[in-house]
Design a protein around this motif. Sequence first.
Motif: not given
Length: 315
Positions: A98-103, A105-106, A188, A192, A241
Amino acid sequence: MSESAIDRLARTTPSGISRRVSGLSDRAIAWIFVTPTILLLLAVNIFPLIWTVRLSFTNFRVNRPGEAPEFVGLRNYSRILTDGDIWLTMQATAHFLFWTIALQVLIGFTLAYLINKKFRGNDLWTTIIVLPMMLSPAVVGNFWTFLYQPQIGLFNYVIGFFSGVDPSSFSMIGDVSLAPWAIVIVDTWMWTPFVMLICLAGLRSIPDSIYEAAECDRASKWRQFWTITIPLVLPFLMLAILFRGIENFKMFDLVVQLTGGGPGSVTELTSINLKREAFEKWRTGYASAYAVILFVTVFGLASIYVKALNKVKER
């Protein structure tokens, strides 16, 4: 007129082979070229999968080759699904995903949006940002291990300063509550740029005429962003994602390089737990059932996600 490559090939082909090939249909010729690839895929992918499923119903141990495996039915699957430690590793994996994908992508989309705006040094900054993605996980793991060391680690000094802990004796990867975040930061930093490149491709695929029409309608930049940019880049975001989700679900080398599987079980992802069962405890049948469950989970979630992605692309 010079002789073409096709003419030379036809001239040098033995007459017997030439007659046999000329009598084949296009479909048969296509199968001749495709068959080696199909056989290779069966040997490399399909056969190991079938063999793993077969072993998952036994108590086979690879370190006991002389012992005949016993058929145990669904016992391995039942033990895995009722094991509390397995569910803890699932939670650790879900947290990491969750956190790796969220960061990623953002941050990746933000960098792509900024780089898409033409400015001086654009190409140079793009190259610098992409550099981490070109490094191997072993190099990245060693590099960040030094950064997390108590004596020289930058992050340790920053966190120690704000928390009042002596940074000379503190390490993020040695702290139970911060070790998962240490891994998230490294992944990340490394991946990224991959998300950024996919988002950049999506941004540059949007025709300028759409923005020009929106400006003629007096649409603000903010409205253009939400009604044009986001909807048209959304398929690319979803694709990023999907790729990162599949890769991070089977993350192994970077985590082991950074933490060695510790501290405790907070950084023990499913891939690491699977490795322990298969190559440390030598419970091959049990590990095979574990692998089948993980495969079905990833395949099922990816299939649902791809259907959603196709619906978004059709809009």
